[in-house]
Design an enzyme around this catalytic site. Structure first.
Site, mmCIF file in Angstrom:
data_model
loop_
_atom_site.group_PDB
_atom_site.id
_atom_site.type_symbol
_atom_site.label_atom_id
_atom_site.label_comp_id
_atom_site.label_asym_id
_atom_site.label_seq_id
_atom_site.Cartn_x
_atom_site.Cartn_y
_atom_site.Cartn_z
ATOM 1 N N THR A 121 1.114 -0.877 -0.574
ATOM 2 C CA THR A 121 0.329 -0.277 -0.206
ATOM 3 C C THR A 121 0.746 1.600 -0.382
ATOM 4 O O THR A 121 2.092 1.770 0.667
ATOM 5 C CB THR A 121 -1.154 0.235 1.125
ATOM 6 O OG1 THR A 121 -1.633 -1.457 1.318
ATOM 7 C CG2 THR A 121 -2.202 0.798 1.488
ATOM 8 N N LEU A 146 -5.976 -8.984 1.317
ATOM 9 C CA LEU A 146 -6.020 -10.011 1.703
ATOM 10 C C LEU A 146 -6.319 -9.128 2.965
ATOM 11 O O LEU A 146 -5.960 -8.434 3.635
ATOM 12 C CB LEU A 146 -4.904 -10.473 1.767
ATOM 13 C CG LEU A 146 -4.024 -10.899 0.839
ATOM 14 C CD1 LEU A 146 -2.538 -11.391 0.730
ATOM 15 C CD2 LEU A 146 -5.294 -11.837 -0.652
ATOM 16 N N GLU A 148 -5.841 -10.949 7.746
ATOM 17 C CA GLU A 148 -5.349 -11.446 7.778
ATOM 18 C C GLU A 148 -5.812 -12.132 8.788
ATOM 19 O O GLU A 148 -8.036 -11.920 8.991
ATOM 20 C CB GLU A 148 -4.503 -10.981 9.285
ATOM 21 C CG GLU A 148 -3.469 -9.863 8.684
ATOM 22 C CD GLU A 148 -2.563 -9.692 10.304
ATOM 23 O OE1 GLU A 148 -2.318 -10.158 11.053
ATOM 24 O OE2 GLU A 148 -2.213 -8.331 9.602
ATOM 25 N N PHE A 245 -18.808 -5.951 8.079
ATOM 26 C CA PHE A 245 -17.991 -4.789 9.021
ATOM 27 C C PHE A 245 -19.307 -4.010 9.717
ATOM 28 O O PHE A 245 -19.550 -3.083 9.668
ATOM 29 C CB PHE A 245 -17.347 -3.607 8.183
ATOM 30 C CG PHE A 245 -16.323 -4.454 8.210
ATOM 31 C CD1 PHE A 245 -15.820 -5.876 6.864
ATOM 32 C CD2 PHE A 245 -14.871 -3.992 8.535
ATOM 33 C CE1 PHE A 245 -15.042 -6.082 7.101
ATOM 34 C CE2 PHE A 245 -13.836 -5.291 8.336
ATOM 35 C CZ PHE A 245 -13.391 -5.806 6.837
ATOM 36 N N LYS A 247 -20.221 -4.560 13.119
ATOM 37 C CA LYS A 247 -19.921 -5.350 14.478
ATOM 38 C C LYS A 247 -19.718 -4.181 14.625
ATOM 39 O O LYS A 247 -18.218 -4.113 15.214
ATOM 40 C CB LYS A 247 -19.964 -6.505 15.042
ATOM 41 C CG LYS A 247 -20.160 -7.276 14.605
ATOM 42 C CD LYS A 247 -18.956 -9.128 14.815
ATOM 43 C CE LYS A 247 -18.343 -9.362 13.893
ATOM 44 N NZ LYS A 247 -16.915 -9.976 13.519
ATOM 45 N N CYS A 256 -2.676 -2.175 9.304
ATOM 46 C CA CYS A 256 -3.719 -2.134 8.006
ATOM 47 C C CYS A 256 -4.574 -0.673 8.755
ATOM 48 O O CYS A 256 -4.290 0.444 7.994
ATOM 49 C CB CYS A 256 -4.646 -2.983 7.205
ATOM 50 S SG CYS A 256 -3.268 -4.412 6.734
HETATM 51 C C1 UGA Z 1 -7.708 -4.877 6.148
HETATM 52 C C2 UGA Z 1 -8.856 -5.286 4.852
HETATM 53 O O1 UGA Z 1 -10.560 -6.345 5.378
HETATM 54 C C3 UGA Z 1 -8.615 -6.114 3.963
HETATM 55 O O2 UGA Z 1 -9.413 -5.932 2.772
HETATM 56 C C4 UGA Z 1 -6.933 -5.347 3.417
HETATM 57 O O3 UGA Z 1 -6.479 -6.203 2.183
HETATM 58 C C5 UGA Z 1 -5.777 -5.347 4.906
HETATM 59 O O4 UGA Z 1 -6.598 -4.157 5.777
HETATM 60 C C6 UGA Z 1 -4.825 -4.539 4.093
HETATM 61 O O5 UGA Z 1 -4.477 -3.289 4.190
HETATM 62 O O6 UGA Z 1 -3.129 -4.792 4.281
HETATM 63 P P1 UGA Z 1 -7.226 -7.158 8.316
HETATM 64 O O7 UGA Z 1 -6.570 -5.883 8.575
HETATM 65 O O8 UGA Z 1 -6.735 -8.279 8.099
HETATM 66 O O9 UGA Z 1 -7.320 -6.503 6.591
HETATM 67 O O10 UGA Z 1 -8.404 -7.210 9.008
HETATM 68 P P2 UGA Z 1 -10.015 -6.597 9.125
HETATM 69 O O11 UGA Z 1 -10.782 -7.947 9.011
HETATM 70 O O12 UGA Z 1 -10.731 -5.578 8.368
HETATM 71 O O13 UGA Z 1 -10.757 -5.950 10.667
HETATM 72 C C7 UGA Z 1 -9.559 -4.795 10.796
HETATM 73 C C8 UGA Z 1 -10.395 -4.332 12.467
HETATM 74 O O14 UGA Z 1 -11.748 -4.171 12.100
HETATM 75 C C9 UGA Z 1 -10.029 -5.472 13.610
HETATM 76 O O15 UGA Z 1 -9.676 -5.451 14.668
HETATM 77 C C10 UGA Z 1 -11.618 -5.831 13.434
HETATM 78 O O16 UGA Z 1 -11.886 -6.379 15.222
HETATM 79 C C11 UGA Z 1 -11.992 -4.703 13.417
HETATM 80 N N1 UGA Z 1 -13.512 -4.642 12.950
HETATM 81 C C12 UGA Z 1 -14.342 -5.684 11.608
HETATM 82 C C13 UGA Z 1 -14.222 -4.382 13.925
HETATM 83 O O17 UGA Z 1 -14.470 -3.864 15.043
HETATM 84 N N2 UGA Z 1 -15.698 -4.743 13.886
HETATM 85 C C14 UGA Z 1 -16.464 -4.664 12.701
HETATM 86 O O18 UGA Z 1 -17.972 -5.495 11.397
HETATM 87 C C15 UGA Z 1 -15.125 -5.793 11.320
#
Ligand code: UGA
Length: 435
Positions: A121, A146, A148, A245, A247, A256
């Protein structure tokens, strides 16, 4: 095809293995010799479902190899993926030093006509800048999306592949490479490189904004006695909004969202453009963590012993990554306030311990290999990561194990089990008090 991937981190490794999975031959390069030695031995430092078995298999079939020697690229391929970290330095924006060094190593190979795909990025305009500077190479931006914990699944079955750049040759090669990955040709999206770079920031900003919006509503729910889960369900059924997304919790973390939003705010400001919405997203996220800390502190205000159990410290389930996890700020604040903490995380205890190893109050933390043991003698439980194994325990079992039975559920794992009997001990996020 023969493909070289620079960077053996989460993204580089998942991307490389997805290529190996489709039968390509991949050479992975990294400057970290310890990491390369481990990977050559089919071991990883990261916890990612499915990664080690696919690594083992790809090594056995000679589909993947690892090295620290950039010179090997010259005998290997002219298709290079850059998956190198671009950390954000506070007040300084995105640091591209590691990519610059890797590009210097590519120049040193004296190869010409390399197709260089930037997956990292990077700020808008970076790929165009490199194209201008290194005219012998064909640069394209193809940001990664992606997650994690689901990185392999996302790498092998991407929703879309975005490719930005002016080199017809590069775009053609990538179209052929990704054809078997995609459900439909329309999922391969071509554009200019700066639009591709911004697409990545837009995706992460949009997702982070959804989280901050639902978290802001969780505050309103608490204020007006409403239930955030019901509000999220009603929102998610609207097909224009969708259920993902939404929650509510203790804020987003990870390597990220926080970094990308910080970088975009910085970069835009440096180019005399303000991003008030992104700043608000960031502020709401920070407030959400601070509100959770305050709730815990308030509950303990009149208690002599401040012994609290924490379940989960990873920034999200299915990973041992604690980078920018809300748990870091929560633990820091509670230690300062004199709390003693009993911590259990299924996979991240070691990473967490190592993060706090120089902390002057490290002696206030003990780590446990068993979640129920971690509750022993403790007054209260705070849940910071929604690991599935926590769902298998009932609220009653937790109540029996705890001394003072206070539960701070930062992920609303137990909100459905709240009844009139236990509601006064339970603090969820945006949960309606039981009447
Ligand atoms: C995020 C993006 O979802 C990916 O598409 C992107 O490629 C990646 O960043 C990146 O830039 O490399 P990631 O950080 O692995 O992925 O995890 P997410 O599943 O997006 O969650 C990120 C944060 O949001 C976590 O702390 C999670 O607990 C929080 N979250 C997620 C919430 O608090 N509520 C939700 O409804 C969803």
């Amino acid at each position: 095809m023969k493909i070289s991937v620079l960077g053996a981190g989460h993204i580089g490794l998942s991307t490389s293995l997805s290529f190996a999975h489709f039968g390509h031959e991949v050479l992975v390069l990294d400057v970290d010799s310890e990491k390369i030695a481990l990977l050559s031995d089919a071991k990883t430092q990261i916890f990612e479902p499915g990664l080690e078995p696919l690594l083992k298999n790809s090594l056995l079939q000679n589909k993947i190899s690892f090295s620290t020697d950039y010179g090997k690229i010259a005998d290997f391929s002219d298709l290079i993926f850059i998956c190198i970290g671009t950390p954000t330095r506070p007040g300084k924006g995105c640091d591209l030093t590691a990519i610059d060094l890797a590009l210097d190593s590519l120049i040193a190979t004296k190869m010409k006509n390399l197709v260089v795909v930037i997956k990292s990025t990077v700020p808008p305009g970076t790929t165009a800048h490199y194209q201008q500077k290194f005219q012998n190479f064909h640069f394209v931006s193809s940001p990664e999306f992606l997650r994690e914990g689901q990185a392999l699944q996302d790498a092998i079955h991407p929703d879309r592949v975005v490719v930005g750049g002016s080199s017809k040759r590069a775009v053609h090669i990538l179209k052929e490479l990704y054809r078997p990955f995609l459900k439909s040709e329309s999922d391969f999206i071509e554009m200019d490189s700066t639009s591709a770079e911004l697409s990545k920031y837009a995706a992460n900003s949009f997702l982070a904004a959804r989280i901050s919006l639902i978290n802001e509503f969780s505050v309103l729910c608490e204020k007006f006695g409403a239930d955030i889960e019901s509000v999220a369900t009603a929102l998610g059924k609207d097909h224009r909004i969708g259920p993902h997304f939404l929650k509510a919790g203790i804020g987003y973390g990870g390597s990220c969202f926080p970094k990308d939003i910080e970088a975009l705010i910085y970069f835009s400001h440096a180019h005399e453009t303000e991003t008030p919405l992104l700043k608000a997203v960031q502020m709401v996220n920070e407030n959400q963590i601070q509100r959770f800390i305050q709730k815990i502190k308030n509950s303990f205000a009149f208690q002599e012993s401040k012994l609290l159990t924490l379940w989960g410290v990873a920034f999200k389930p299915e990973t041992n990554d604690i980078r920018e996890a809300p748990s870091l700020k929560i633990v820091e604040a509670l230690l300062l306030d004199g709390f003693s903490l009993q911590i259990y995380d299924p996979v991240s205890n070691r990473e967490f311990e190592s993060h706090f190893k120089m902390h002057p109050q490290l002696n206030q933390i003990s780590f446990f290999d068993d979640k129920m043991q971690a509750l022993k003698n403790s007054s209260a439980l705070a849940i910071l990561t929604e690991w599935n194994e926590f769902r298998l325990v009932s609220l009653e079992e937790i109540q029996v194990a705890l001394k003072n039975i206070i539960i701070f559920d930062g992920r609303n794992l137990f909100s459905k089990q709240v009844t009139s009997k236990n509601s006064r001990f339970y603090h969820g996020i945006g949960i309606r008090p039981f009447e």
